[in-house]
Write a protein that holds these residues in place. Sequence first.
Motif, PDB file in Angstrom:
ATOM      1  N   CYS B 138       8.425 -63.528 -12.530  1.00 44.79           N
ATOM      2  CA  CYS B 138       7.413 -64.444 -13.079  1.00 44.79           C
ATOM      3  C   CYS B 138       7.901 -65.281 -14.254  1.00 44.79           C
ATOM      4  O   CYS B 138       7.164 -66.130 -14.748  1.00 44.79           O
ATOM      5  N   SER B 139       9.125 -65.040 -14.700  1.00 43.11           N
ATOM      6  CA  SER B 139       9.566 -65.770 -15.892  1.00 43.11           C
ATOM      7  C   SER B 139      10.110 -67.155 -15.583  1.00 43.11           C
ATOM      8  O   SER B 139      10.323 -67.954 -16.499  1.00 43.11           O
ATOM      9  N   ALA B 140      10.317 -67.469 -14.310  1.00 44.18           N
ATOM     10  CA  ALA B 140      10.703 -68.826 -13.892  1.00 44.18           C
ATOM     11  C   ALA B 140      10.610 -68.882 -12.366  1.00 44.18           C
ATOM     12  O   ALA B 140      10.724 -67.844 -11.702  1.00 44.18           O
ATOM     13  N   PRO B 141      10.415 -70.059 -11.808  1.00 41.15           N
ATOM     14  CA  PRO B 141      10.334 -70.142 -10.337  1.00 41.15           C
ATOM     15  C   PRO B 141      11.680 -69.830  -9.679  1.00 41.15           C
ATOM     16  O   PRO B 141      12.723 -69.848 -10.341  1.00 41.15           O
ATOM     17  N   PHE B 142      11.626 -69.554  -8.376  1.00 40.45           N
ATOM     18  CA  PHE B 142      12.828 -69.183  -7.636  1.00 40.45           C
ATOM     19  C   PHE B 142      13.910 -70.249  -7.757  1.00 40.45           C
ATOM     20  O   PHE B 142      15.105 -69.935  -7.849  1.00 40.45           O
ATOM     21  N   SER B 143      13.470 -71.511  -7.771  1.00 42.79           N
ATOM     22  CA  SER B 143      14.436 -72.617  -7.838  1.00 42.79           C
ATOM     23  C   SER B 143      15.169 -72.667  -9.182  1.00 42.79           C
ATOM     24  O   SER B 143      16.169 -73.357  -9.323  1.00 42.79           O
ATOM     25  N   GLU B 144      14.633 -71.923 -10.158  1.00 45.33           N
ATOM     26  CA  GLU B 144      15.301 -71.899 -11.472  1.00 45.33           C
ATOM     27  C   GLU B 144      15.614 -70.450 -11.858  1.00 45.33           C
ATOM     28  O   GLU B 144      15.329 -70.025 -12.984  1.00 45.33           O
ATOM     29  N   ARG B 145      16.171 -69.735 -10.907  1.00 52.41           N
ATOM     30  CA  ARG B 145      16.429 -68.309 -11.135  1.00 52.41           C
ATOM     31  C   ARG B 145      17.294 -68.050 -12.352  1.00 52.41           C
ATOM     32  O   ARG B 145      17.191 -67.001 -12.992  1.00 52.41           O
ATOM     33  N   GLU B 146      18.167 -68.984 -12.647  1.00 52.28           N
ATOM     34  CA  GLU B 146      19.071 -68.770 -13.786  1.00 52.28           C
ATOM     35  C   GLU B 146      18.304 -68.713 -15.116  1.00 52.28           C
ATOM     36  O   GLU B 146      18.840 -68.273 -16.123  1.00 52.28           O
ATOM     37  N   LYS B 147      17.032 -69.161 -15.076  1.00 50.38           N
ATOM     38  CA  LYS B 147      16.227 -69.095 -16.314  1.00 50.38           C
ATOM     39  C   LYS B 147      15.444 -67.789 -16.451  1.00 50.38           C
ATOM     40  O   LYS B 147      14.837 -67.528 -17.483  1.00 50.38           O
TER      41      LYS B 147
END
Lengths: 330, 330
Positions: B138-147
Amino acid sequence: MQRFVNNPDLVVEDTLKGFVKAHSDILRIAENPRVVVAKNAPVKGKVGIVTGGGSGHEPGFMGYTGKNMLDAVAVGELFSSPTAKSFHDAIRAADGGAGVVCLYGNYAGDNMNVKMATKLAAKDGIDVATVVANDDVCSAPFSEREKRRGVAGEIFMWKIGSARATQGGTLQEVQAAAQKAIDNCRSIGVGLGPCTLPAVGHPNFQIEPGTMEVGIGHHGEPGVRVEPLKRAEEVAKDMCKIVLDDHDLPEGTEVAVLVSGLGATPLNELYILNDTIESEITKRGLVVYKTYVGNYFTSLEMVGATLTVFALDTETKPLLDLDVACTILL
Amino acid sequence: MQRFVNNPDLVVEDTLKGFVKAHSDILRIAENPRVVVAKNAPVKGKVGIVTGGGSGHEPGFMGYTGKNMLDAVAVGELFSSPTAKSFHDAIRAADGGAGVVCLYGNYAGDNMNVKMATKLAAKDGIDVATVVANDDVCSAPFSEREKRRGVAGEIFMWKIGSARATQGGTLQEVQAAAQKAIDNCRSIGVGLGPCTLPAVGHPNFQIEPGTMEVGIGHHGEPGVRVEPLKRAEEVAKDMCKIVLDDHDLPEGTEVAVLVSGLGATPLNELYILNDTIESEITKRGLVVYKTYVGNYFTSLEMVGATLTVFALDTETKPLLDLDVACTILL
């Protein structure tokens, strides 16, 4: 009430379902759904080890089922004794033909139900011996030790009794080892916040903010005093004084130390208590052989901690060291 | 604030003192008092395993130091990254000549300090590889997994990386195994009550009674929604949906499941959650290989729970099964 529950009247059922799913590698449920049995039990020719008690103390009671530990555990409602039938079924599940030792805590309901279960088991031809834990120092004066309640010291009683059984002890030898273990345990609890039975919805007892209750029981039974909340090191010193003054151990005695949270106390604070506890124990000339810190015996989401000091000897020390497989690190 | 503390500014010091006293059989403190080192570390010729993070997540970070587990851990202030110096000292303590893998969570302070420590270690001639945990869905969308942040999935990353090192893996092999582990972990947290830093004296964030925060972070970072508190089975279903929808695992995949309390949630309620969690996972055609339930990664006395699902394969499964000796049952 900020809690994870479904039907508040079915907390124990739901807990057991999730518990067995998590630990099916080491335990199972008996035909009686309120009896947890070690996967390898009964072990033929080994003395069976049984306990039982109210729920809400997890991992207390059922979490100590496993290899070289408890063979069967009778599970009660929240803070209530298991039925005589459940104790009886646990005894039958644990019996490998060499008799069963039931190691339980000194509460009226448990005493009554274990007594009835023992009679029922006798009709099945199962020899049952019992040991009643009474390690809670503040629940009665030393002169009335038989009235004291059993608390976290039960864990050492279980471990020593179970280990002796694993090593092939007879019914009498296992009973004697467990009795020695609990005779050499002293415990005390300090409460900083109460707990709530989900079906009740409000705390059964109160601890006012800014105060603490010294000597509190596992169900909120009154302690010896309510006083302003002190620094952790003062609390720890008080706990040590009460426990060690009651025991009067000779210098050089090796002890096992158990600092258990009551459910809602952060682990780091148990370590803060342990810092002073170990110093105080050492100051008395005792030697800390092994330390356990964590939520070993809880009371739902009660805030607080218990200290148990277990004096070891050449018989119990190797028994304490025996490897076990249950749901918590021992 | 009903807590066991001495000086609120010295919580970490006091915790460490009691921690080392309790676990001196498996770990010690380095020259740097903020570095915990496994008793047998460094192991000559073995890749060293290091982590570090803020305190208040106990047993998170330092409690996973031990044999076949973490070689050294850098300890930060409550909810704050360890210093670059502490990470550097942990790396040096773990180095047995085959390089060190630092397995840590994706937080700004940790990223910065590990980067600096890696540079310092390079000057010492120590090869350092890193893996950054980002399992918090929940801390960032799948497309921004690095976040995404790292949470309880770090435990699996540590165990798999450590096991690979124990088995003689090279720096690259250990890094790859740990990376695979965290890539195959998904976690979510649900918060029912906040926590309080003792030196602050009041909660840093709020969760109104009667509500819960889905997707909350380990320091109260906002989740994806605040909603009325639901029944445990609904909460568990939501957690599973969020975690499993993000992962899209093929039917038949074996998974390890970790249900961790956040500090003040009673153990029985984690089992209640686990009942539904295992059912939901099974409904998806997945196979639960192993389950861990307890306070494995906490946030002081926060009320709530996290779910981590770790998808196994033929490489990681035996690594997960390797025996370890740390402060908690793994």
